[in-house]
Enzyme design. Structure first.
Site, PDB file in Angstrom:
ATOM      1  N   ASP A 149      98.897  93.057  -2.253  1.00  0.00           N
ATOM      2  CA  ASP A 149      99.065  94.506  -2.289  1.00  0.00           C
ATOM      3  C   ASP A 149     100.472  94.927  -2.699  1.00  0.00           C
ATOM      4  O   ASP A 149     101.261  95.295  -1.836  1.00  0.00           O
ATOM      5  CB  ASP A 149      98.738  95.084  -0.897  1.00  0.00           C
ATOM      6  CG  ASP A 149      98.582  96.580  -0.937  1.00  0.00           C
ATOM      7  OD1 ASP A 149      98.531  97.134  -2.038  1.00  0.00           O
ATOM      8  OD2 ASP A 149      98.513  97.184   0.148  1.00  0.00           O
ATOM      9  N   GLU A 198      99.634 110.109   0.015  1.00  0.00           N
ATOM     10  CA  GLU A 198      99.603 108.784   0.606  1.00  0.00           C
ATOM     11  C   GLU A 198     100.585 107.905  -0.148  1.00  0.00           C
ATOM     12  O   GLU A 198     100.556 107.824  -1.379  1.00  0.00           O
ATOM     13  CB  GLU A 198      98.175 108.200   0.521  1.00  0.00           C
ATOM     14  CG  GLU A 198      98.088 106.853   1.199  1.00  0.00           C
ATOM     15  CD  GLU A 198      96.663 106.460   1.580  1.00  0.00           C
ATOM     16  OE1 GLU A 198      95.756 107.306   1.509  1.00  0.00           O
ATOM     17  OE2 GLU A 198      96.480 105.293   1.970  1.00  0.00           O
ATOM     18  N   ARG A 256      87.876 100.145  -8.737  1.00  0.00           N
ATOM     19  CA  ARG A 256      88.969  99.298  -8.249  1.00  0.00           C
ATOM     20  C   ARG A 256      88.468  97.985  -7.651  1.00  0.00           C
ATOM     21  O   ARG A 256      87.437  97.944  -6.961  1.00  0.00           O
ATOM     22  CB  ARG A 256      89.813 100.048  -7.224  1.00  0.00           C
ATOM     23  CG  ARG A 256      90.472 101.262  -7.830  1.00  0.00           C
ATOM     24  CD  ARG A 256      91.227 102.019  -6.785  1.00  0.00           C
ATOM     25  NE  ARG A 256      92.562 101.530  -6.557  1.00  0.00           N
ATOM     26  CZ  ARG A 256      93.094 101.357  -5.356  1.00  0.00           C
ATOM     27  NH1 ARG A 256      92.364 101.544  -4.259  1.00  0.00           N
ATOM     28  NH2 ARG A 256      94.339 100.972  -5.232  1.00  0.00           N
ATOM     29  N   GLU A 311      96.615  97.610 -12.323  1.00  0.00           N
ATOM     30  CA  GLU A 311      97.133  98.743 -11.563  1.00  0.00           C
ATOM     31  C   GLU A 311      98.495  98.343 -11.022  1.00  0.00           C
ATOM     32  O   GLU A 311      98.616  97.371 -10.280  1.00  0.00           O
ATOM     33  CB  GLU A 311      96.168  99.087 -10.417  1.00  0.00           C
ATOM     34  CG  GLU A 311      96.659 100.215  -9.520  1.00  0.00           C
ATOM     35  CD  GLU A 311      95.666 100.563  -8.399  1.00  0.00           C
ATOM     36  OE1 GLU A 311      94.454 100.700  -8.672  1.00  0.00           O
ATOM     37  OE2 GLU A 311      96.108 100.692  -7.247  1.00  0.00           O
ATOM     38  N   TRP A 369      96.027  92.619   8.451  1.00  0.00           N
ATOM     39  CA  TRP A 369      97.073  93.651   8.384  1.00  0.00           C
ATOM     40  C   TRP A 369      98.292  93.236   9.206  1.00  0.00           C
ATOM     41  O   TRP A 369      99.186  94.042   9.446  1.00  0.00           O
ATOM     42  CB  TRP A 369      96.540  95.018   8.863  1.00  0.00           C
ATOM     43  CG  TRP A 369      95.660  95.696   7.835  1.00  0.00           C
ATOM     44  CD1 TRP A 369      95.387  95.246   6.576  1.00  0.00           C
ATOM     45  CD2 TRP A 369      94.944  96.932   7.969  1.00  0.00           C
ATOM     46  NE1 TRP A 369      94.548  96.118   5.923  1.00  0.00           N
ATOM     47  CE2 TRP A 369      94.249  97.166   6.744  1.00  0.00           C
ATOM     48  CE3 TRP A 369      94.807  97.873   8.996  1.00  0.00           C
ATOM     49  CZ2 TRP A 369      93.440  98.294   6.533  1.00  0.00           C
ATOM     50  CZ3 TRP A 369      94.002  98.997   8.771  1.00  0.00           C
ATOM     51  CH2 TRP A 369      93.331  99.194   7.558  1.00  0.00           C
ATOM     52  N   GLU A 401     106.045 101.615  -2.277  1.00  0.00           N
ATOM     53  CA  GLU A 401     105.548 101.468  -0.909  1.00  0.00           C
ATOM     54  C   GLU A 401     106.207 100.299  -0.174  1.00  0.00           C
ATOM     55  O   GLU A 401     106.596 100.426   0.979  1.00  0.00           O
ATOM     56  CB  GLU A 401     104.021 101.269  -0.944  1.00  0.00           C
ATOM     57  CG  GLU A 401     103.405 101.039   0.417  1.00  0.00           C
ATOM     58  CD  GLU A 401     101.887 100.868   0.362  1.00  0.00           C
ATOM     59  OE1 GLU A 401     101.304 101.011  -0.727  1.00  0.00           O
ATOM     60  OE2 GLU A 401     101.299 100.578   1.421  1.00  0.00           O
ATOM     61  N   LYS A 416      94.843  95.296  -9.133  1.00  0.00           N
ATOM     62  CA  LYS A 416      96.278  95.356  -8.812  1.00  0.00           C
ATOM     63  C   LYS A 416      96.991  94.163  -9.427  1.00  0.00           C
ATOM     64  O   LYS A 416      96.389  93.104  -9.610  1.00  0.00           O
ATOM     65  CB  LYS A 416      96.490  95.371  -7.299  1.00  0.00           C
ATOM     66  CG  LYS A 416      96.088  96.691  -6.663  1.00  0.00           C
ATOM     67  CD  LYS A 416      96.513  96.791  -5.201  1.00  0.00           C
ATOM     68  CE  LYS A 416      96.028  98.113  -4.627  1.00  0.00           C
ATOM     69  NZ  LYS A 416      96.446  98.334  -3.219  1.00  0.00           N
ATOM     70  N   GLU A 475      88.838  99.279   2.687  1.00  0.00           N
ATOM     71  CA  GLU A 475      89.600 100.005   3.708  1.00  0.00           C
ATOM     72  C   GLU A 475      88.839 101.227   4.226  1.00  0.00           C
ATOM     73  O   GLU A 475      89.388 102.315   4.341  1.00  0.00           O
ATOM     74  CB  GLU A 475      90.975 100.402   3.161  1.00  0.00           C
ATOM     75  CG  GLU A 475      91.821  99.184   2.793  1.00  0.00           C
ATOM     76  CD  GLU A 475      93.239  99.529   2.351  1.00  0.00           C
ATOM     77  OE1 GLU A 475      93.475 100.654   1.888  1.00  0.00           O
ATOM     78  OE2 GLU A 475      94.114  98.650   2.462  1.00  0.00           O
ATOM     79  N   ARG A 487      92.499  86.643   2.381  1.00  0.00           N
ATOM     80  CA  ARG A 487      92.399  87.960   1.723  1.00  0.00           C
ATOM     81  C   ARG A 487      92.696  87.850   0.220  1.00  0.00           C
ATOM     82  O   ARG A 487      92.093  88.560  -0.595  1.00  0.00           O
ATOM     83  CB  ARG A 487      93.372  88.935   2.400  1.00  0.00           C
ATOM     84  CG  ARG A 487      93.502  90.243   1.667  1.00  0.00           C
ATOM     85  CD  ARG A 487      94.289  91.250   2.485  1.00  0.00           C
ATOM     86  NE  ARG A 487      94.760  92.345   1.653  1.00  0.00           N
ATOM     87  CZ  ARG A 487      95.613  93.277   2.056  1.00  0.00           C
ATOM     88  NH1 ARG A 487      96.097  93.240   3.297  1.00  0.00           N
ATOM     89  NH2 ARG A 487      96.002  94.240   1.250  1.00  0.00           N
TER      90      ARG A 487
END
Ligand code: GCW
Length: 722
Positions: A384, A186, A343, A406, A561, A412, A379, A310, A355
């Protein structure tokens, strides 16, 4: 005549073949290329003439092998290595317990405070003679010291300032692989997973050893080998055996194995009817499972968990909290010295809230409620892994909890394995950020390394960019991000410049002109990407699902999203109002930050549209309108890539053709795609600004509709549908 010519040609082909094989990127920063400079050759020869490795266990062999590899590469002949001390020794690597010349009070004093992973490089006297030593309390320290020494020698340095003493600033320095059991990765852009689950545990790919060497050489001491979107199967006996085989390979290199734990595993594997963390059978199942794992892997590191995020199952499925879930697993691994990384990447489309605020709201109430051996893995930013995000508000907001940042090494949202983006500046930006919690100087780095709160546990995670590609990371420069991440986990005070310099010397050689040119390319690359993708605080405007390329028009599906949720462009302006008049996400930061960032005049411009919705004609510090500035930033991003490409061309002939060509071709794609980003985004936003493009920029070409129609069903690394 003809025959001779053919012979000559085939020799050339053979030699260049060898050469290109040699520079295919496989050896990463451990190339140990032949040292040409006579004085340096002699210097290295003097040090590696006769090496004594006096440490217990399997790490001794790993060190001996590395020394031999290094001397064979750099000098053309393997060093002689021995376990027993002799006065011929040119270098002694050891621990006091296993090496008699280090077994004295002077050395023990030197090693005090260096813990199990720190090392000392300096001189030890024995029977009236001085010996250069790499000394440590434990084998792992000796290993890190050896790699440090070899790095210096490879980079062309001489050890002038001895002794060197180093201790890692972070205790758990981990890679997170988002590798699935079917070998897809992924968000992986460098081929498939390097873990060949099907052939494990019997077939040990030699890559596993090189992987462990590479990690050890930069100080990484743990690896989570499976995806956080987890498959419970990895916890079944057959897979535990496979994982144990990996752990056996990694052990001599101080690299521990961790797994992701699917929260519903007690149901899926154990046949229970629930995974409720407060149900005794569930707790017993986990405890038995953990015992089973430790029986096979005595130094198993612990679990990484993505829960209630998710679509992943978690304690909230049973009305329990993140603390209930994390603590249950923590209790299971605690008797074995294991840890749980839980996480904080949680957000839900069902919740109305911004968010960016959700993880904070979810976790802060549980500050102090997590067991000692739990880390909350946060994170770097609250959305993200965007090209640029302000630091996550959780840093500083949970003083009673061990937080681990993280980072995402795999790019990505940064051009994946196609764009050259050196990410140390991004990592540093977060680590060096001042949270002001509870006071000025409370940087993210000081919070996570434990120094601010006197906590002795610390961890850092980086999502790996490694795959089966021969050069490991797809883009040759992707290696620099793996390298920089590891080095920063070891010592977050290192600068992006230093790390780029180290990596270039080890990867391309010590030619100073080369160093300057390549370093400059690397250092401007991240800002270039920010500019051609998401300047001035824009974020999350990429292509849907695969996340490659621009997609500011994405407006369908889960609102959080989409892109329109984040940029909120309309005829009045652009940006996400996160001040008190908007989502008030700023209130999650310290008052100093809240105050400064709440006012668009004092908010750093790189975060402007992250925190503010502003009119198109808003006047920027430059005196230009927001619209003009946005256009200039996008254009500047493209121009920087053009310059990066031009600079890269200057290195032709100074490095091997193979890596030169590969990087040049990728830079060409990057330049085209930087234009694509700029054109698509500016044409899209112009519909709302209604303003002309400034004359000084290259005018965006193309048809917006066409950009919008582009689709990439086979882009790599797409998240599977679960
Ligand atoms: O970055 C996003 C990715 C998902 C990923 C998720 C996460 C592993 O798009 O693919 O899933 O974050 O971090 O959990």
């Amino acid at each position: 005549m003809k025959a001779r010519k053919i012979l000559a040609i085939s020799l050339v082909t053979l030699l260049s073949g060898l050469n290109s094989y040699a520079e295919d990127g496989y050896r990463l920063w451990l190339r140990y290329a032949p040292v040409q400079e006579p004085a340096h050759r002699e210097y290295i020869g003097g040090i590696l003439d006769h090496v004594v490795v006096g440490i217990p266990g399997s790490t001794a062999e790993a060190i001996g092998e590395e020394i031999k590899k290094a001397s064979l590469g750099m000098l053309g002949a393997p060093a002689s290595c021995a376990g027993e001390f002799s006065d011929r020794a040119s270098l002694v690597i050891g621990t006091p317990g296993a090496c008699k010349i280090l077994d004295n009070d002077v050395m023990k004093e030197q090693l005090e405070g260096l813990g199990s992973e720190g090392f000392f490089i300096g001189y030890a006297s024995y029977e009236g003679k001085e010996y250069l030593t790499v000394a440590a309390n434990e084998p792992a320290g000796a290993l890190y010291g050896t790699f440090h020494l070899l790095r210096e020698l490879q980079a062309g340095s001489v050890l002038t300032a001895l002794p060197v003493k180093e201790v890692p600033r972070i205790q758990y320095r981990l890679l997170n692989h988002w590798d699935n059991l079917d070998r897809t990765v992924e968000r992986g852009y460098a081929g498939f997973s390097i873990w060949d689950w099907h052939k494990l545990p019997v077939y040990i790919n030699p890559r596993y050893v090189d992987y462990a060497r590479a990690n050890a050489s930069i100080g990484i001491n743990g690896t989570v080998v499976t995806n956080v979107n987890a498959n419970a199967l990895v916890l079944s006996p057959r897979y535990i055996e496979k994982v144990a085989a990996l752990a056996d390979v990694f052990r001599p290199y101080g690299l521990k194995v961790y797994l992701t734990a699917r929260f519903s595993a007690p149901i899926e594997l154990g046949g229970l009817s629930t995974a409720d963390p407060l149900v005794p059978e569930v707790r017993a199942w986990w405890s038995d499972k953990v015992n089973e794992i430790y029986a096979a892997i005595p130094d198993f590191g612990g679990f990484l968990v993505k829960a209630n995020s998710e679509g992943q199952p978690g304690p909230q499925n049973y009305g329990r909290s993140h603390a209930d879930g994390a603590n249950m697993l923590a209790e299971a691994v605690a008797p074995h010295g294991g840890i749980v990384m839980w996480r904080a990447f949680v957000y839900s489309a069902e919740i109305e809230e911004d968010r960016a605020k959700q993880a904070y709201n979810e976790f802060v109430p549980y500050d102090g409620k997590f067991h000692e051996n739990v880390f909350i893995q946060v994170k770097n930013g609250a959305i993200d892994f965007q090209p640029r995000e302000p630091f996550h508000p959780l840093f500083g907001a949970m003083p009673e909890t061990a937080l681990a940042p993280e980072f995402q090494i795999t790019q990505e949202y940064l051009g994946q394995a196609t764009h050259l983006v050196y990410m140390a500046p991004l990592f540093k930006e977060c680590l060096d950020a001042d949270t002001y919690m509870p006071h000025e100087g409370a940087t993210v780095a000081r919070i996570i390394d434990g120094s601010l709160n006197g906590r002795d546990r610390s961890a850092m995670a980086g999502v790996s960019n490694i795959g089966t590609d021969r050069n490991w990371t797809g883009h040759p420069f992707g290696q620099s991000n793996w390298y920089a991440y590891g080095r920063l986990a070891w010592d977050h005070r290192l600068t992006s410049e230093q790390l780029a310099g180290e990596w270039i010397r080890l990867t391309f050689g010590t030619d100073p002109a080369l160093l300057e040119t390549i370093r400059e390319i690397m250092l401007v690359s991240r800002e270039a990407a920010v500019n051609y993708m998401t300047p001035l605080g824009l974020h999350h405007i990429m292509g849907v699902n695969h996340h490659y390329g621009p997609g500011p028009w994405v407006n369908r599906g889960r609102p959080d999203w989409t892109s329109v949720y984040y940029h909120k462009a309309d005829s009045l302006g652009i940006g996400f109002d996160r001040t008190a008049s908007g989502s008030d996400a700023l209130s999650q930061y310290a008052p100093e930050i809240e105050e400064k960032y709440s006012d668009p005049e004092t908010c750093p411009e790189e975060y402007l549209l992250w925190f503010h919705h502003l009119p198109w004609d808003y006047t920027m510090k430059s005196g230009r309108s927001l619209w003009e500035e946005l256009c200039l930033k996008y254009d500047d991003g493209v121009k920087t890539v053009t310059r990066m490409k031009a600079s890269w061309k200057q290195v032709e002939g100074r490095i091997d053709q193979e890596r030169f060509d590969r990087t040049l071709m990728l830079l060409r794609i990057q330049e085209t795609e930087a234009r694509w980003w700029r054109n698509a985004c500016l044409l899209y936003f112009q519909q709302y600004s209604g303003m002309p493009f400034p004359v000084e920029i290259e005018q965006p070409e193309g048809d917006l509709e066409e950009y919008m129609r582009l689709n990439f069903p086979y882009a790599p690394g797409i998240r599977p549908r679960w």
